[in-house]
Enzyme design. Structure first.
Site, PDB file in Angstrom:
ATOM      1  CB  SER A  91      -0.922   0.015   1.221  1.00 37.66           C
ATOM      2  OG  SER A  91      -1.664   1.211   1.220  1.00 37.66           O
ATOM      3  CE  LYS A 150     -11.851   0.266  -2.497  1.00 34.95           C
ATOM      4  NZ  LYS A 150     -11.570   0.723  -3.849  1.00 34.95           N
ATOM      5  CG  ASP A 161     -12.039   4.371  -4.936  1.00 35.94           C
ATOM      6  OD1 ASP A 161     -10.924   4.878  -4.667  1.00 35.94           O
ATOM      7  OD2 ASP A 161     -12.391   3.256  -4.518  1.00 35.94           O
ATOM      8  NE  ARG A 202     -10.214 -12.570 -15.446  1.00 34.09           N
ATOM      9  CZ  ARG A 202      -9.141 -12.882 -14.759  1.00 34.09           C
ATOM     10  NH1 ARG A 202      -8.037 -13.253 -15.372  1.00 34.09           N
ATOM     11  NH2 ARG A 202      -9.140 -12.821 -13.449  1.00 34.09           N
ATOM     12  CE1 TYR A 246      -0.204   2.392  -6.501  1.00 35.15           C
ATOM     13  CE2 TYR A 246      -2.487   2.607  -7.136  1.00 35.15           C
ATOM     14  CZ  TYR A 246      -1.533   2.131  -6.280  1.00 35.15           C
ATOM     15  OH  TYR A 246      -1.904   1.378  -5.198  1.00 35.15           O
ATOM     16  N   GLY A 305      -2.532   6.244 -13.441  1.00 37.45           N
ATOM     17  CA  GLY A 305      -3.253   5.967 -12.200  1.00 37.45           C
ATOM     18  C   GLY A 305      -2.834   6.829 -11.015  1.00 37.45           C
TER      19      GLY A 305
HETATM   20  P1  NAP Z   1     -10.660  -6.075  -8.461  1.00 42.30           P
HETATM   21  O1  NAP Z   1     -11.890  -5.738  -7.695  1.00 42.30           O
HETATM   22  O2  NAP Z   1      -9.864  -7.271  -8.126  1.00 42.30           O
HETATM   23  O3  NAP Z   1     -11.123  -6.192 -10.008  1.00 42.30           O
HETATM   24  C1  NAP Z   1     -10.214  -6.510 -11.020  1.00 42.30           C
HETATM   25  C2  NAP Z   1     -10.953  -6.645 -12.341  1.00 42.30           C
HETATM   26  O4  NAP Z   1      -9.975  -6.950 -13.341  1.00 42.30           O
HETATM   27  C3  NAP Z   1     -11.954  -7.799 -12.360  1.00 42.30           C
HETATM   28  O5  NAP Z   1     -13.014  -7.490 -13.242  1.00 42.30           O
HETATM   29  C4  NAP Z   1     -11.118  -8.942 -12.917  1.00 42.30           C
HETATM   30  O6  NAP Z   1     -11.871  -9.914 -13.590  1.00 42.30           O
HETATM   31  C5  NAP Z   1     -10.274  -8.219 -13.945  1.00 42.30           C
HETATM   32  N1  NAP Z   1      -9.047  -8.954 -14.218  1.00 42.30           N
HETATM   33  C6  NAP Z   1      -8.168  -9.441 -13.338  1.00 42.30           C
HETATM   34  N2  NAP Z   1      -7.156 -10.062 -13.971  1.00 42.30           N
HETATM   35  C7  NAP Z   1      -7.434  -9.964 -15.298  1.00 42.30           C
HETATM   36  C8  NAP Z   1      -6.773 -10.427 -16.455  1.00 42.30           C
HETATM   37  N3  NAP Z   1      -5.630 -11.100 -16.382  1.00 42.30           N
HETATM   38  N4  NAP Z   1      -7.338 -10.165 -17.648  1.00 42.30           N
HETATM   39  C9  NAP Z   1      -8.500  -9.491 -17.732  1.00 42.30           C
HETATM   40  N5  NAP Z   1      -9.190  -9.031 -16.670  1.00 42.30           N
HETATM   41  C10 NAP Z   1      -8.636  -9.261 -15.470  1.00 42.30           C
HETATM   42  O7  NAP Z   1      -9.650  -4.867  -8.449  1.00 42.30           O
HETATM   43  P2  NAP Z   1     -10.012  -3.300  -8.390  1.00 42.30           P
HETATM   44  O8  NAP Z   1     -10.047  -2.835  -7.008  1.00 42.30           O
HETATM   45  O9  NAP Z   1     -11.187  -3.057  -9.262  1.00 42.30           O
HETATM   46  O10 NAP Z   1      -8.704  -2.673  -9.036  1.00 42.30           O
HETATM   47  C11 NAP Z   1      -8.363  -2.878 -10.395  1.00 42.30           C
HETATM   48  C12 NAP Z   1      -7.038  -2.209 -10.689  1.00 42.30           C
HETATM   49  O11 NAP Z   1      -7.155  -0.806 -10.549  1.00 42.30           O
HETATM   50  C13 NAP Z   1      -5.968  -2.648  -9.698  1.00 42.30           C
HETATM   51  O12 NAP Z   1      -4.815  -3.032 -10.382  1.00 42.30           O
HETATM   52  C14 NAP Z   1      -5.704  -1.443  -8.835  1.00 42.30           C
HETATM   53  O13 NAP Z   1      -4.337  -1.305  -8.516  1.00 42.30           O
HETATM   54  C15 NAP Z   1      -6.142  -0.298  -9.716  1.00 42.30           C
HETATM   55  N6  NAP Z   1      -6.705   0.772  -8.890  1.00 42.30           N
HETATM   56  C16 NAP Z   1      -6.120   2.000  -8.962  1.00 42.30           C
HETATM   57  C17 NAP Z   1      -6.625   3.037  -8.217  1.00 42.30           C
HETATM   58  C18 NAP Z   1      -5.984   4.386  -8.296  1.00 42.30           C
HETATM   59  O14 NAP Z   1      -6.237   5.220  -7.423  1.00 42.30           O
HETATM   60  N7  NAP Z   1      -5.201   4.669  -9.316  1.00 42.30           N
HETATM   61  C19 NAP Z   1      -7.744   2.841  -7.395  1.00 42.30           C
HETATM   62  C20 NAP Z   1      -8.334   1.579  -7.350  1.00 42.30           C
HETATM   63  C21 NAP Z   1      -7.791   0.551  -8.115  1.00 42.30           C
HETATM   64  P3  NAP Z   1     -12.381 -11.226 -12.818  1.00 42.30           P
HETATM   65  O15 NAP Z   1     -13.541 -10.749 -11.990  1.00 42.30           O
HETATM   66  O16 NAP Z   1     -12.751 -12.137 -13.918  1.00 42.30           O
HETATM   67  O17 NAP Z   1     -11.245 -11.714 -11.961  1.00 42.30           O
END
Ligand code: NAP
Length: 489
Positions: free
Chosen positions: A224, A280, A316, A364, A432, A453
């Protein structure tokens, strides 16, 4: 020793880390070797010579340990395990710590361990146990109060990432000392923080019982950025506040036993939390109120505690949309392709729809994403393959809310390559770390403007800071802290 000399108040020398060949006869260190070590610093020295089952680096025969201690290593502090402490009265006149380690978990009766150590008559008691979840640390933490009442000096430690908070908040609550590593990767026990982070990020020596404690509640806190971002902002504003990693597996146990005023067993002066995966949504039932945005998104990423009540928010959505609106002030009718259907995508879709954009999901597994798609009344399509020509030709904005591109095993992956970005006017990658993902590089190659990000990360953190403090303007301090941390990783 030179590095430790600059940062530490006391330097622990783990003599069991020396090779057996240094000792002649076993357990006895030649005088000149000892002199060489001790002359490298003027800081007080804590001597430790611990066998493997007590957390040392190698097996030590009883004779070796007796030889070691009876040679009279008269340093400022000596850390002795229970089995040698009784005889140590004959050998050691200096200040002693009587220590107990359990690397397998928490003993059923930590109080009985405390009473046993206490009976040895040694002035400082150290109890280190392994925490598999954050609440495992409660029994050992409670010993601080007991020790204070009995006029004893105490070092309570919950080892492992879920117990990190005991190392950071210990001194503020009366712990005799806390241990830190010289460098990341050189920890002598699980969950140790580096001395630099402990002093300069968490300001562990400046904290007290009145310090307002904030933290990130997450299933895994080890990557984190939030502690670095928020502590930098609190420090720059001169606030008596600290932001601590709170690695939580069982959210119910954490909220009941450590947070809710009616049921909590310890008092850490919590004032707020950032919340991330996988808590969350689950955290909502423990809150007294949640604001309209968090309610509509169905997820809380920020909690404020005031007058014993817990308020939930979601930053967010605003964190995502603000940087986008700087480039596209009017999002009405804009077509957005949202890749991923997790927690982040949920907040982004909400924000885009609020601003009048049309959103289509690319995932996917369309069956899995059907719930989210229905909830927001949008279409879910399959993520395009590598050789699909221009799969986003009908869209203006492409958002990556999957982990593809993240440092580690996903770093060489992308949701789209340059030649697939025909028609796209802006690529927004939520990743990010690294700041320049493969997707961002591909977009640049195609001449498409990008948002990384980090902008969202900082914007949502600024909004959290505003909720907690009522102030704004911490963005540049937060960004500098995030960039510094990213360089270290
Ligand atoms: P999450 O709840 O785990 O969701 C991830 C999503 O990506 C799910 O729909 C998942 O699909 C899909 N996914 C995972 N691996 C994949 C792959 N190999 N190919 C295609 N789709 C894939 O995570 P999240 O909280 O939404 O976060 C997603 C990303 O955004 C993270 O990497 C996080 O670091 C980034 N993020 C950035 C910020 C920021 O402030 N910049 C804030 C929040 C999140 P399935 O459901 O099929 O597994």
């Amino acid at each position: 020793m030179a590095v430790a000399d600059e940062t530490a108040d006391v330097i622990e020398i783990r003599f069991d880390c020396l090779s057996p060949a240094e000792f002649d006869p076993p357990g006895e260190l030649p005088h000149e070797v000892l002199e060489k070590i001790l002359s490298a610093t003027r800081k007080p020295i804590l001597t430790t010579f611990r066998t493997k089952d007590q957390g040392g680096t190698r097996d030590l025969a009883a004779e070796e340990r007796i030889n070691f201690w009876s040679t009279g290593y008269e340093t400022d502090l000596c850390d002795l395990e229970e089995d040698v402490v009784e005889d140590s009265w004959y050998w050691i006149w200096g200040e002693r710590i009587c220590s107990f380690h359990d690397f397998s978990g928490v003993p059923d009766d930590v109080d009985a361990v405390y009473d046993r150590l206490s009976k040895t008559g040694v002035g400082i008691l150290k109890i280190a146990v392994r925490a598999d979840d954050i609440t495992d640390a409660i029994p050992v933490w409670k010993l601080l109060d007991k020790a204070e009442k009995e006029g004893k000096r105490m070092i309570p430690i919950a080892m492992g990432e879920p117990g990190k908070w005991t190392r950071i908040l210990g001194i503020a609550h009366g712990a005799y000392l806390t241990y830190a590593s010289l460098d990341s990767g050189n920890e002598t026990a699980p969950g140790q923080v580096t001395a630099d982070d402990l002093i300069n990020v968490y300001r562990a020596k400046e904290l007290d019982k009145n310090t307002e404690v904030y933290g990130i509640i997450a299933g895994n806190t080890s990557y984190s950025m939030s502690p670095y971002i928020h502590n930098a902002a609190f420090k720059a504003a001169g606030m008596n506040r600290v932001f601590v990693p709170m690695q939580v597996a069982d959210i119910d146990a954490f909220m009941r036993r450590m947070v809710k005023p009616e049921t909590r067993e310890i008092e850490l002066n919590f004032h707020g939390f950032a919340v991330t995966n996988p808590h969350k949504q689950a955290v909502i039932e423990y809150l007294d109120e949640i604001d309209a945005t968090a309610q509509k998104i169905g997820a809380v990423n920020t909690i404020k505690i005031a007058d014993g009540r817990l308020y939930g928010y979601n930053t967010d959505a605003a964190g995502f949309i603000e940087p986008l609106k700087q480039r596209f002030p009017d999002l009405k009718g804009i077509k957005a392709a949202m890749c991923g259907a997790g927690g982040a995508a949920r907040a982004c879709i909400y924000a885009l729809k609020q601003n009048g954009a049309d959103v289509t999901l690319f995932v996917r597994d369309t069956a899995k994403a059907a719930g989210l798609a229905n909830e927001f009344g949008i279409e879910a399509r399959d993520l395009p393959s590598k050789d699909a020509g221009s799969p986003f030709a009908d869209f203006d904005i492409l958002v990556n809310a999957t982990p593809l591109g993240t440092k580690g095993e996903d770093e060489s992956k992308t949701i789209a390559f340059a030649e697939q970005l025909g028609g796209i006017k802006l690529v927004y990658d939520l990743i990010y770390n690294p700041t320049e993902t493969l997707l961002i590089r591909e977009a640049r190659k195609a001449g498409v403007p990008v948002i990384g990000g980090l902008e969202m990360l900082i914007e949502q953190a600024e909004q959290q800071y505003r909720i907690w403090t009522g102030n704004s303007g911490a963005g540049s301090v937060m960004k500098a802290a995030a960039l510094k941390r990213l360089q270290q990783q």
